[in-house]
Design an enzyme around this catalytic site. Structure first.
Site, PDB file in Angstrom:
ATOM      1  N   GLN A 146       0.828  -1.209   0.000  1.00 55.98           N
ATOM      2  CA  GLN A 146       0.000   0.000   0.000  1.00 55.98           C
ATOM      3  C   GLN A 146       0.857   1.251   0.000  1.00 55.98           C
ATOM      4  O   GLN A 146       2.077   1.206   0.192  1.00 55.98           O
ATOM      5  CB  GLN A 146      -0.936  -0.013   1.215  1.00 55.98           C
ATOM      6  CG  GLN A 146      -0.215  -0.168   2.536  1.00 55.98           C
ATOM      7  CD  GLN A 146      -1.164  -0.427   3.688  1.00 55.98           C
ATOM      8  OE1 GLN A 146      -1.229   0.377   4.625  1.00 55.98           O
ATOM      9  NE2 GLN A 146      -1.904  -1.532   3.625  1.00 55.98           N
TER      10      GLN A 146
ATOM     11  N   HIS B 153       0.321   5.708   1.010  1.00 55.37           N
ATOM     12  CA  HIS B 153      -0.546   6.764   1.524  1.00 55.37           C
ATOM     13  C   HIS B 153      -0.255   8.059   0.773  1.00 55.37           C
ATOM     14  O   HIS B 153       0.905   8.360   0.471  1.00 55.37           O
ATOM     15  CB  HIS B 153      -0.318   6.980   3.018  1.00 55.37           C
ATOM     16  CG  HIS B 153      -0.436   5.724   3.823  1.00 55.37           C
ATOM     17  ND1 HIS B 153      -1.548   4.913   3.780  1.00 55.37           N
ATOM     18  CD2 HIS B 153       0.425   5.126   4.679  1.00 55.37           C
ATOM     19  CE1 HIS B 153      -1.368   3.878   4.581  1.00 55.37           C
ATOM     20  NE2 HIS B 153      -0.184   3.984   5.130  1.00 55.37           N
TER      21      HIS B 153
ATOM     22  N   GLU C 194       3.226   7.977   8.685  1.00 63.33           N
ATOM     23  CA  GLU C 194       3.254   7.073   9.823  1.00 63.33           C
ATOM     24  C   GLU C 194       4.657   6.548  10.093  1.00 63.33           C
ATOM     25  O   GLU C 194       5.580   6.732   9.290  1.00 63.33           O
ATOM     26  CB  GLU C 194       2.289   5.901   9.613  1.00 63.33           C
ATOM     27  CG  GLU C 194       2.644   5.012   8.435  1.00 63.33           C
ATOM     28  CD  GLU C 194       1.583   3.954   8.156  1.00 63.33           C
ATOM     29  OE1 GLU C 194       0.452   4.087   8.640  1.00 63.33           O
ATOM     30  OE2 GLU C 194       1.897   2.985   7.439  1.00 63.33           O
TER      31      GLU C 194
ATOM     32  N   HIS D 173       4.805   0.211   0.860  1.00 68.65           N
ATOM     33  CA  HIS D 173       5.217  -0.583   2.010  1.00 68.65           C
ATOM     34  C   HIS D 173       4.209  -1.676   2.321  1.00 68.65           C
ATOM     35  O   HIS D 173       3.062  -1.649   1.874  1.00 68.65           O
ATOM     36  CB  HIS D 173       5.390   0.311   3.244  1.00 68.65           C
ATOM     37  CG  HIS D 173       4.128   0.997   3.673  1.00 68.65           C
ATOM     38  ND1 HIS D 173       3.651   2.151   3.060  1.00 68.65           N
ATOM     39  CD2 HIS D 173       3.222   0.704   4.653  1.00 68.65           C
ATOM     40  CE1 HIS D 173       2.524   2.530   3.642  1.00 68.65           C
ATOM     41  NE2 HIS D 173       2.243   1.660   4.615  1.00 68.65           N
TER      42      HIS D 173
ATOM     43  N   ARG E 182      -4.480   0.654  -1.765  1.00 63.75           N
ATOM     44  CA  ARG E 182      -3.910  -0.680  -1.965  1.00 63.75           C
ATOM     45  C   ARG E 182      -3.399  -0.809  -3.387  1.00 63.75           C
ATOM     46  O   ARG E 182      -4.130  -0.589  -4.345  1.00 63.75           O
ATOM     47  CB  ARG E 182      -4.954  -1.763  -1.707  1.00 63.75           C
ATOM     48  CG  ARG E 182      -5.365  -1.927  -0.257  1.00 63.75           C
ATOM     49  CD  ARG E 182      -6.149  -3.225  -0.059  1.00 63.75           C
ATOM     50  NE  ARG E 182      -6.829  -3.235   1.217  1.00 63.75           N
ATOM     51  CZ  ARG E 182      -8.127  -3.032   1.399  1.00 63.75           C
ATOM     52  NH1 ARG E 182      -8.895  -2.820   0.347  1.00 63.75           N
ATOM     53  NH2 ARG E 182      -8.655  -3.046   2.593  1.00 63.75           N
TER      54      ARG E 182
END
Length: 261
Positions: free
Chosen positions: A48, A50, A67, A122, A142
């Site tokens: 995936q 972000h 994150e 990642h 995804r």
């Protein structure tokens, strides 16, 4: 001071090591001012990516997602690509089921910090339990899901993914009162606080604290993992016991994320 109640979340890839029953892949510990979780994968998570704030605000109408992982158990993760790839190659491999051949797999060890800025492709591997801190956003695209029948977001993922090798950013811990700062990003900071007898904390910013190991006492109350609470700026806490705590604090006013800062 605010205490949080852990929220177990079942996932298709979830394990059973978090103490909340089989299939619980995530335990949400706090949702503001940052989202902090524990993750326990029995299988590979989806590959995936972000989106960054600018793209997310333009396309989705809300902030992006950044994150970091604090690794709790060893294993393998995906972090970017082994070599430069094109959108066309990634699209074809994702559809043919061969994307794994160009993904960069990396071994990680307990205590390691892995920063995952927006755009980094990642995935978390089987058995790699982590503490995760992230900006409070649910935007995940995804790219590849190992054949599971879940929705992919291939075109959006290709718009934001970094399509070349990206090494894990090095981490240089710096001493702070009571512990060390492990990671500083434009969006949050991550701290580690060993508890050996007593620990006094008085943060300058709101600080989320999670007891990961051992047992602690706070104002006469016994805390056991994964007890999580929020100290407001200037609020003081005295903990006693033996164990390990992680702390997460926002580095920016969250309202600035919505402006794309």
């Amino acid at each position: 001071m605010r205490r949080f109640t852990p929220k177990p979340v079942e996932r298709i890839w979830g394990g059973s090591a978090l103490g909340f029953g089989p299939g619980v892949g995530e335990v949400w510990l706090a949702e503001e001012p940052l989202l902090v979780k524990l993750l326990d994968p029995m299988d590979w998570l989806s590959v995936q990516v972000h989106p960054p704030h600018a793209y997310a605000l333009k396309v989705e109408g809300k902030p992006g997602k950044y994150e970091a992982w604090y690794v709790l158990s060893p294993g393998e993760i995906v972090y970017g690509f082994r070599r430069p790839v094109s959108k066309e190659e990634v699209r074809e491999r994702a559809q043919a089921g061969t994307l794994d051949e160009v993904l960069n797999r990396v071994r990680v060890a307990p205590g390691q910090v892995v920063y995952l800025p927006a755009g980094t492709v990642h995935a978390l591997g089987p058995g790699v339990r982590v503490y995760e801190v992230q900006t409070p956003s649910d935007l995940t695209y995804r790219l590849y899901d190992y054949g599971r029948p879940r929705e992919l977001h291939l075109e959006k993922a290709l718009e934001v993914a970094i399509l070349k090798p990206t090494p894990i950013p090095p981490v240089a811990p710096k001493p702070v009162p009571g512990g060390e700062r492990l990671l500083e990003t434009p969006y949050f900071r991550l701290y580690r606080y060993p508890l050996r007898g007593s620990l006094s904390l008085r943060p300058e910013r709101p600080l989320l604290l999670t007891l990961l190991e051992g047992e602690a006492f706070l104002g006469g109350e016994a805390l056991r993992p994964p007890a999580t609470f929020l100290l407001e700026a200037g609020e003081e806490a005295l903990l006693r016991g033996e164990g390990l705590l992680l702390g997460a604090e926002p580095a920016l006013d969250p309202a600035s994320w919505e402006r794309g800062d």
